[in-house]
Design a protein around this motif. Structure first.
Motif, PDB file in Angstrom:
ATOM      1  N   GLN A   3       0.835  -1.206   0.000  1.00  0.00           N
ATOM      2  CA  GLN A   3       0.000   0.000   0.000  1.00  0.00           C
ATOM      3  C   GLN A   3       0.867   1.252   0.000  1.00  0.00           C
ATOM      4  OE1 GLN A   3      -2.877   1.107  -0.501  1.00  0.00           O
ATOM      5  NE2 GLN A   3      -3.528   2.688   0.944  1.00  0.00           N
ATOM      6  N   LEU A   4       1.910   1.253   0.819  1.00  0.00           N
ATOM      7  CA  LEU A   4       2.791   2.404   0.915  1.00  0.00           C
ATOM      8  C   LEU A   4       3.470   2.684  -0.422  1.00  0.00           C
ATOM      9  CD1 LEU A   4       3.503   4.252   3.286  1.00  0.00           C
ATOM     10  CD2 LEU A   4       5.545   2.852   3.665  1.00  0.00           C
ATOM     11  N   MET A   5       3.970   1.639  -1.064  1.00  0.00           N
ATOM     12  CA  MET A   5       4.647   1.822  -2.346  1.00  0.00           C
ATOM     13  C   MET A   5       3.674   2.267  -3.436  1.00  0.00           C
ATOM     14  SD  MET A   5       7.535  -1.208  -2.394  1.00  0.00           S
ATOM     15  CE  MET A   5       6.445  -2.563  -1.921  1.00  0.00           C
ATOM     16  N   THR A   6       2.450   1.753  -3.385  1.00  0.00           N
ATOM     17  CA  THR A   6       1.452   2.112  -4.396  1.00  0.00           C
ATOM     18  C   THR A   6       1.064   3.574  -4.311  1.00  0.00           C
ATOM     19  OG1 THR A   6       0.553  -0.133  -4.492  1.00  0.00           O
ATOM     20  CG2 THR A   6      -0.882   1.654  -5.238  1.00  0.00           C
ATOM     21  N   ILE A   7       0.705   4.029  -3.096  1.00  0.00           N
ATOM     22  CA  ILE A   7       0.195   5.400  -2.978  1.00  0.00           C
ATOM     23  C   ILE A   7       1.298   6.448  -3.090  1.00  0.00           C
ATOM     24  CG2 ILE A   7      -1.842   4.683  -1.676  1.00  0.00           C
ATOM     25  CD1 ILE A   7      -0.486   5.664   0.868  1.00  0.00           C
ATOM     26  N   SER A   8       2.556   6.049  -2.830  1.00  0.00           N
ATOM     27  CA  SER A   8       3.660   7.010  -2.907  1.00  0.00           C
ATOM     28  C   SER A   8       4.442   6.889  -4.209  1.00  0.00           C
ATOM     29  CB  SER A   8       4.626   6.801  -1.742  1.00  0.00           C
ATOM     30  OG  SER A   8       5.403   5.617  -1.941  1.00  0.00           O
ATOM     31  N   GLN A   9       4.061   5.928  -5.051  1.00  0.00           N
ATOM     32  CA  GLN A   9       4.791   5.633  -6.283  1.00  0.00           C
ATOM     33  C   GLN A   9       6.265   5.341  -5.985  1.00  0.00           C
ATOM     34  OE1 GLN A   9       3.307   9.234  -8.572  1.00  0.00           O
ATOM     35  NE2 GLN A   9       2.721   7.630 -10.017  1.00  0.00           N
ATOM     36  N   CYS A  10       6.468   4.520  -4.950  1.00  0.00           N
ATOM     37  CA  CYS A  10       7.802   4.072  -4.528  1.00  0.00           C
ATOM     38  C   CYS A  10       8.739   5.243  -4.213  1.00  0.00           C
ATOM     39  CB  CYS A  10       8.429   3.142  -5.557  1.00  0.00           C
ATOM     40  SG  CYS A  10       7.728   1.472  -5.543  1.00  0.00           S
ATOM     41  N   ALA A  11       8.223   6.206  -3.473  1.00  0.00           N
ATOM     42  CA  ALA A  11       9.079   7.301  -3.005  1.00  0.00           C
ATOM     43  C   ALA A  11      10.167   6.737  -2.094  1.00  0.00           C
ATOM     44  CB  ALA A  11       8.240   8.319  -2.236  1.00  0.00           C
ATOM     45  N   PRO A  12      11.342   7.366  -2.052  1.00  0.00           N
ATOM     46  CA  PRO A  12      12.395   6.901  -1.137  1.00  0.00           C
ATOM     47  C   PRO A  12      11.923   6.983   0.306  1.00  0.00           C
ATOM     48  CG  PRO A  12      12.945   9.045  -2.074  1.00  0.00           C
ATOM     49  CD  PRO A  12      11.764   8.542  -2.836  1.00  0.00           C
ATOM     50  N   GLN A  13      12.521   6.140   1.145  1.00  0.00           N
ATOM     51  CA  GLN A  13      12.065   6.044   2.528  1.00  0.00           C
ATOM     52  C   GLN A  13      13.230   6.090   3.508  1.00  0.00           C
ATOM     53  OE1 GLN A  13       9.109   3.112   3.621  1.00  0.00           O
ATOM     54  NE2 GLN A  13       8.801   2.491   1.493  1.00  0.00           N
ATOM     55  N   LEU A  14      12.970   6.671   4.672  1.00  0.00           N
ATOM     56  CA  LEU A  14      13.803   6.463   5.852  1.00  0.00           C
ATOM     57  C   LEU A  14      12.948   5.668   6.827  1.00  0.00           C
ATOM     58  CD1 LEU A  14      16.434   7.005   7.448  1.00  0.00           C
ATOM     59  CD2 LEU A  14      15.297   9.014   8.428  1.00  0.00           C
ATOM     60  N   VAL A  15      13.377   4.446   7.107  1.00  0.00           N
ATOM     61  CA  VAL A  15      12.598   3.533   7.959  1.00  0.00           C
ATOM     62  C   VAL A  15      13.396   3.245   9.222  1.00  0.00           C
ATOM     63  CG1 VAL A  15      11.426   1.303   8.118  1.00  0.00           C
ATOM     64  CG2 VAL A  15      11.604   2.470   5.899  1.00  0.00           C
ATOM     65  N   ILE A  16      12.755   3.427  10.371  1.00  0.00           N
ATOM     66  CA  ILE A  16      13.395   3.128  11.644  1.00  0.00           C
ATOM     67  C   ILE A  16      12.688   1.941  12.275  1.00  0.00           C
ATOM     68  CG2 ILE A  16      13.890   4.004  13.962  1.00  0.00           C
ATOM     69  CD1 ILE A  16      14.185   6.770  12.697  1.00  0.00           C
ATOM     70  N   CYS A  17      13.467   0.917  12.612  1.00  0.00           N
ATOM     71  CA  CYS A  17      12.840  -0.285  13.168  1.00  0.00           C
ATOM     72  C   CYS A  17      13.682  -0.889  14.285  1.00  0.00           C
ATOM     73  CB  CYS A  17      12.542  -1.307  12.074  1.00  0.00           C
ATOM     74  SG  CYS A  17      13.897  -1.680  10.979  1.00  0.00           S
ATOM     75  N   PHE A  18      13.082  -1.812  14.987  1.00  0.00           N
ATOM     76  CA  PHE A  18      13.721  -2.489  16.114  1.00  0.00           C
ATOM     77  C   PHE A  18      14.028  -3.938  15.751  1.00  0.00           C
ATOM     78  CE2 PHE A  18      10.947   0.737  18.044  1.00  0.00           C
ATOM     79  CZ  PHE A  18      11.855   1.415  18.841  1.00  0.00           C
ATOM     80  N   ASP A  19      15.095  -4.456  16.341  1.00  0.00           N
ATOM     81  CA  ASP A  19      15.405  -5.876  16.224  1.00  0.00           C
ATOM     82  C   ASP A  19      15.688  -6.410  17.619  1.00  0.00           C
ATOM     83  OD1 ASP A  19      15.908  -8.386  15.262  1.00  0.00           O
ATOM     84  OD2 ASP A  19      17.916  -7.910  14.474  1.00  0.00           O
ATOM     85  N   TYR A  20      14.980  -7.466  17.992  1.00  0.00           N
ATOM     86  CA  TYR A  20      15.153  -8.091  19.308  1.00  0.00           C
ATOM     87  C   TYR A  20      14.541  -9.482  19.256  1.00  0.00           C
ATOM     88  CZ  TYR A  20      10.205  -6.876  20.032  1.00  0.00           C
ATOM     89  OH  TYR A  20       8.848  -6.766  19.906  1.00  0.00           O
ATOM     90  N   ASP A  21      14.717 -10.235  20.324  1.00  0.00           N
ATOM     91  CA  ASP A  21      14.151 -11.580  20.402  1.00  0.00           C
ATOM     92  C   ASP A  21      12.644 -11.467  20.638  1.00  0.00           C
ATOM     93  OD1 ASP A  21      13.398 -14.176  20.882  1.00  0.00           O
ATOM     94  OD2 ASP A  21      14.858 -14.533  22.475  1.00  0.00           O
ATOM     95  N   GLN A  22      11.859 -11.719  19.583  1.00  0.00           N
ATOM     96  CA  GLN A  22      10.408 -11.562  19.674  1.00  0.00           C
ATOM     97  C   GLN A  22       9.797 -12.466  20.735  1.00  0.00           C
ATOM     98  OE1 GLN A  22       8.144  -9.427  17.024  1.00  0.00           O
ATOM     99  NE2 GLN A  22       7.694  -9.356  19.198  1.00  0.00           N
ATOM    100  N   ALA A  23      10.465 -13.560  21.061  1.00  0.00           N
ATOM    101  CA  ALA A  23       9.951 -14.479  22.082  1.00  0.00           C
ATOM    102  C   ALA A  23       9.976 -13.847  23.477  1.00  0.00           C
ATOM    103  CB  ALA A  23      10.767 -15.776  22.083  1.00  0.00           C
ATOM    104  N   MET A  24      10.779 -12.805  23.653  1.00  0.00           N
ATOM    105  CA  MET A  24      10.900 -12.184  24.973  1.00  0.00           C
ATOM    106  C   MET A  24       9.893 -11.059  25.193  1.00  0.00           C
ATOM    107  SD  MET A  24      15.017 -12.037  25.602  1.00  0.00           S
ATOM    108  CE  MET A  24      14.759 -11.534  27.309  1.00  0.00           C
ATOM    109  N   LEU A  25       9.271 -10.603  24.107  1.00  0.00           N
ATOM    110  CA  LEU A  25       8.335  -9.484  24.206  1.00  0.00           C
ATOM    111  C   LEU A  25       7.298  -9.627  23.098  1.00  0.00           C
ATOM    112  CD1 LEU A  25       8.046  -6.832  25.916  1.00  0.00           C
ATOM    113  CD2 LEU A  25       9.247  -5.666  24.068  1.00  0.00           C
TER     114      LEU A  25
END
Length: 213
Positions: A140-162
């Motif tokens: 959806q994001l790529m469709t409505i923005s016509q694949c505009a460049p992105q800055l994406v901030i995300c987390f990485d951790y053990d999903q089993a712990m939270l």
């Protein structure tokens, strides 16, 4: 993640996800998008993040999408803005000065309603969605923005712990969602001070997504 989940969070003021300052990775990495002044930046699932105030103060125009009308009302109030409110299909459209926000289900937002954007800043959207919703969201994001460049901030951790949210989104997941469309570059990675929700060790990463070539 049912929409009622987030509506209830705002109604009950369970908004620990709302940060007290602009995200440090936004401040240190946003210039990598190389946008000209007054560029229009899309912030999906924006809440009332102070990142919007930082973007506005940095000379950009901001268009957001947010499910909770409470959050949007507070966003404009805290910025000292009185919005004009109109209807855009199934969504409400709040607009004042260089800020506009579509209120409602982001999957109801069309490319025509959104209009051209120079970039996407995603700090709290991708990580707010469980695995079974991320592919639909990314498309959806790529469709409505016509694949505009992105800055994406995300987390990485053990999903089993939270249980999340925020959910863990690692490098493999980023490439699975976006690797066929964008060139991905992890700009910066840092430990979350004190751990995520003070419960488990986690890293926070900033990804730059640009069109190949």
């Amino acid at each position: 993640m049912h929409p009622d989940f987030w509506q209830e969070k705002w109604q009950k003021r369970e908004i620990a996800f709302h940060q007290a300052a602009a995200n440090p990775l936004l401040v240190s990495c946003f210039q990598q998008l190389a946008l000209v002044p007054d560029s229009r930046v899309f912030v999906p699932l924006c809440g009332k993040t102070l990142d919007i105030g930082w973007l506005l103060a940095s000379g950009y125009r901001v268009v957001g999408a947010e499910l909770s009308e409470v959050a949007v009302q507070e966003l404009f109030a805290e910025l000292g803005l009185t919005p004009d409110i109109s209807t855009a299909g199934k969504l409400q459209h709040y607009k004042a000065d260089k800020l506009e926000v579509f209120v409602g289900d982001m999957f109801e937002l069309s490319q025509a309603a959104l209009g051209p954007v120079a970039a996407i800043y995603d700090r709290a959207a991708l990580v707010a969605l469980p695995a079974d919703m991320r592919q639909r969201y990314a498309q959806q994001l790529m469709t409505i923005s016509q694949c505009a460049p992105q800055l994406v901030i995300c987390f990485d951790y053990d999903q089993a712990m939270l249980a999340g949210p925020p959910f863990a989104v690692d490098s493999k997941e980023m490439h699975k969602l976006y690797g066929h469309y964008y060139h991905l570059n992890c700009l910066k990675k840092q430990d979350v001070p004190g751990g995520l929700k003070r419960k488990c060790q986690a890293t926070e990463s900033a990804w730059l997504l640009t069109m190949p070539g």
